[in-house]
Design a protein around this motif. Structure first.
Motif, short mmCIF file in Angstrom:
data_model
loop_
_atom_site.label_atom_id
_atom_site.label_comp_id
_atom_site.label_asym_id
_atom_site.label_seq_id
_atom_site.Cartn_x
_atom_site.Cartn_y
_atom_site.Cartn_z
N ARG A 159 7.51 0.89 99.82
CA ARG A 159 7.28 -0.44 100.37
C ARG A 159 6.29 -0.38 101.55
O ARG A 159 5.44 -1.25 101.71
N ALA B 182 6.49 -2.60 89.72
CA ALA B 182 7.71 -2.68 90.53
C ALA B 182 8.79 -3.50 89.85
O ALA B 182 9.98 -3.33 90.15
N LEU C 258 10.06 1.19 93.69
CA LEU C 258 8.77 1.01 94.35
C LEU C 258 8.84 -0.02 95.47
O LEU C 258 7.87 -0.16 96.23
N ARG C 259 9.95 -0.72 95.60
CA ARG C 259 10.13 -1.70 96.68
C ARG C 259 10.94 -1.11 97.83
O ARG C 259 11.27 -1.84 98.77
#
Length: 497
Positions: free
Chosen positions: A419, A407, A413-414
Motif C-alpha cells: 500500500r 489488487a 497488495l492493499r
C-alpha cells in the motif's frame, strides 16, 4: 498424381516465373507494411489537421513529423542561413572536443606494450623483478654464447637451461607475490624479449639467422609457458595475507571494465574495447548538453520560426538570442531529469518481481526495463509542448489501473509495504498526469516522435533536431480532440530543454 485434391507446390507469376505461396504471401505482407509506413510518413505533406488511420501509419507520422517541419521551416532562406550557422558552429565545437579526446587517448601499440610492461614489472614487486632480471641476464649471456660460438662460455648456462630458469623464476615468484597470472606471464615474456634483443644487438655483422628467428618468438614462448605453469598452480598468482596491512591490499585484482583505447600500428586502426566507446560517447553527450545549454536561445528562436512556418501558435516568446549561462533553466532541467529518473526506478521492483520466477529472466528483465524507460521517454517527449500540461485527465495512468485490477484478485497488495508503494507511485505521477493522459489518447504518434527524439540525442544530431521536437509535439497535441484550446497559455511545468 491425379485427382481433384492435387495442388501444385509452385504458382505461376505474371512474369512467367514460379514462386511458393509462402514466399508470395510474405512479399505481400512486406509490401503492405511498407505502404503503411510510407503513407504515414507522407501524411503531413498531403493531409494536415488530422491523424492518419492505423497504428503503423500513426507511428511513422510521428517519427517523420520533425523532418517535415524542418523541411518547411528551412525553405525560407534567412531562416535556413541562421539555422546552418548555429548548428554548424555547435557541431564544429563538438568535433574539436572529439579531436582533443582522440589525441589524448588513441595510443600507438608500442606505447601500449611499454605501459603494460611497466605495470606488469611493478605488480610483481622488487624481489620478484630482481630475480627475473637475473634470469634474463643469464639468458642474454646464453644467447650471446650461441651467437658468438668462439667466445669463452665459462659457467654460462645453455639457452635451454636459461629459458627454463627464467620460466621457473617467474612461476615461483608469481605464485608467491601479489600478482595476477597475466602480470607474471607478461613480465617474463618481456624480460625474454629484451634479453634476446640485447644479445642480437651485440652480435657480429652476420649473425646466426636461426638463432635470430628463434629469438623473435622467444618472449611469446616464455610468456605462454609461465601462463600454463601458473594455471597449473591454481589459476592466479596470489599470496596468503600477512599480519601487517589490511586484507584488501592482498586480495587479487578482480576482472572489471576493460577500457582499452584504440591503437594505430603500421597503418592499421584497431577499434579498442566497447567500454572505451561507451565512455567516449557519454563524455561527448555531456559536452553536447553543455553546448546546447549555452546556446539554447538560438534554438528557441528557430523553434518559434518553425511554429510560424507550419501554421501553429508559437509557444516561445520573442527574444534576442545570445550565448549565456541560464542558471534557473539549468536548475529546473536537473530537477526534471531527477523526476524522470525517480519515476523510472519506481517501476523496477515490479518488473523484478514479475520476471523473478521466469527461467529466462536475464533476458526478460532488460527488455521490460527498456520498454518502461521508453514509455517515460514518450511521456516527456509529449511534455516538450506547453499544451501537454493543460491536457484533461479523466482516469489514473494505465499502470495504476492495472495495479488496482490486480489488487482485486490479490488483496494483500492493499496491505503494509504494498500500500505504501502504491501511494508513493501515485504521488510521484500526479505531477505528470496530464502528459500521461495525452500519450494514452495518442500513443502511436508520440511513440514515433519519441524514437526520433532518442535517435536525435546522439552527438552531434541533437544540435540539428532539438529545435523541431517541441514544435512537432505541439502539432500532435493540436490534433487531440479533447484539448481545451490550441492557444493554451504556457505552463510553469514545461519540461522542454
Amino acid at each position: 498424381m491425379k485427382g481433384k485434391d492435387f495442388k501444385p507446390l509452385r504458382e505461376e507469376t505474371e512474369g512467367g516465373s514460379t514462386a511458393t505461396p509462402g514466399a508470395s504471401s510474405l512479399r505481400d505482407e512486406v509490401r503492405k507494411w511498407w505502404g503503411e509506413a510510407r503513407s504515414g510518413a507522407e501524411h503531413f505533406q498531403s493531409v494536415r489537421g488530422a491523424l492518419p488511420e492505423g497504428r503503423i501509419r500513426q507511428f511513422f507520422y510521428g517519427a517523420s513529423l520533425p523532418i517535415h517541419i524542418a523541411r518547411t521551416t528551412l525553405a525560407d532562406a534567412p531562416t535556413r542561413a541562421r539555422y546552418l550557422r548555429v548548428t554548424l558552429f555547435q557541431t564544429a565545437f563538438l568535433v574539436a572536443l572529439a579531436g582533443v579526446w582522440a589525441a589524448n587517448n588513441f595510443q600507438d601499440e608500442e606505447e601500449v606494450q611499454a605501459k603494460r610492461s611497466v605495470r606488469a614489472a611493478r605488480s610483481l614487486g622488487p624481489e620478484a623483478q630482481a630475480r627475473l632480471d637475473q634470469a634474463a641476464r643469464d639468458l642474454e649471456a646464453a644467447l650471446g654464447g650461441e651467437v658468438h660460438p668462439g667466445s669463452a662460455k665459462g659457467d654460462t648456462p645453455s639457452v635451454g637451461e636459461a629459458v627454463s630458469e627464467l620460466i621457473a623464476a617467474a612461476i615461483e615468484e608469481g605464485t608467491a607475490e601479489d600478482a595476477t597470472l597475466e602480470d607474471a606471464a607478461t613480465a617474463a615474456g618481456n624480460a625474454a624479449k629484451e634479453a634476446a634483443e640485447r644479445a642480437r644487438a651485440t652480435s657480429p655483422p652476420t649473425p646466426n639467422e636461426a638463432v635470430e628467428e628463434d629469438a623473435e618468438d622467444l618472449g611469446d614462448t616464455v610468456a605462454a609457458a609461465v601462463r600454463a605453469g601458473l594455471e597449473k598452480e591454481g589459476g592466479k598468482a596470489t599470496r596468503a595475507p600477512k599480519d601487517k596491512g589490511p586484507r584488501i591490499q592482498k586480495a587479487p585484482q578482480k576482472e572489471g571494465l576493460n577500457i582499452e583505447t584504440p591503437q594505430v600500428h603500421e597503418g592499421v586502426f584497431f577499434l579498442g574495447s566497447w567500454e572505451f566507446w561507451v565512455l567516449f560517447f557519454t563524455s561527448l553527450s555531456v559536452a553536447q548538453w553543455v553546448v546546447v545549454a549555452l546556446s539554447r536561445d538560438f534554438h528557441t528562436v528557430i523553434s518559434r520560426e518553425a511554429s510560424l512556418a507550419t501554421g501553429i501558435t508559437p509557444e516561445d516568446p520573442r527574444l534576442a538570442p545570445r550565448v549565456r549561462v541560464n542558471v534557473p533553466w539549468i536548475k529546473a532541467k536537473l530537477q526534471r531529469r531527477w523526476r524522470a529518473y525517480v519515476l523510472f526506478v519506481l517501476g523496477l521492483p515490479v518488473i523484478a518481481a514479475v520476471t523473478a520466477p521466469v527461467p529466462w529472466k536475464t533476458v526478460l528483465f532488460p527488455v521490460l526495463s527498456s520498454a518502461w524507460a521508453f514509455w517515460w521517454l514518450t511521456v516527456f517527449t509529449s511534455a516538450k509542448s506547453d499544451r501537454a500540461w493543460v491536457s484533461p485527465v479523466s482516469r489514473p495512468p494505465w499502470f495504476l489501473r492495472g495495479w488496482h485490477a490486480i489488487a482485486q484478485v490479490l488483496p494483500f497488495l492493499r496491505w503494509g509495504p504494498f500500500r505504501w508503494y502504491e501511494g508513493v507511485l501515485t504521488r510521484r505521477t500526479e505531477g505528470v498526469s496530464s502528459p500521461i493522459a495525452s500519450v494514452e489518447r495518442q500513443p502511436w504518434v508520440f511513440a514515433g516522435l519519441a524514437l526520433t527524439r532518442f535517435v536525435g540525442t546522439l552527438p552531434p544530431l541533437r544540435c540539428f533536431t532539438r529545435p523541431f521536437i517541441p514544435v512537432a509535439a505541439a502539432h500532435l497535441h493540436s490534433l487531440d480532440p479533447v484539448q481545451p484550446s490550441k492557444n493554451a497559455p504556457p505552463s510553469p511545468h514545461d519540461v522542454g530543454d
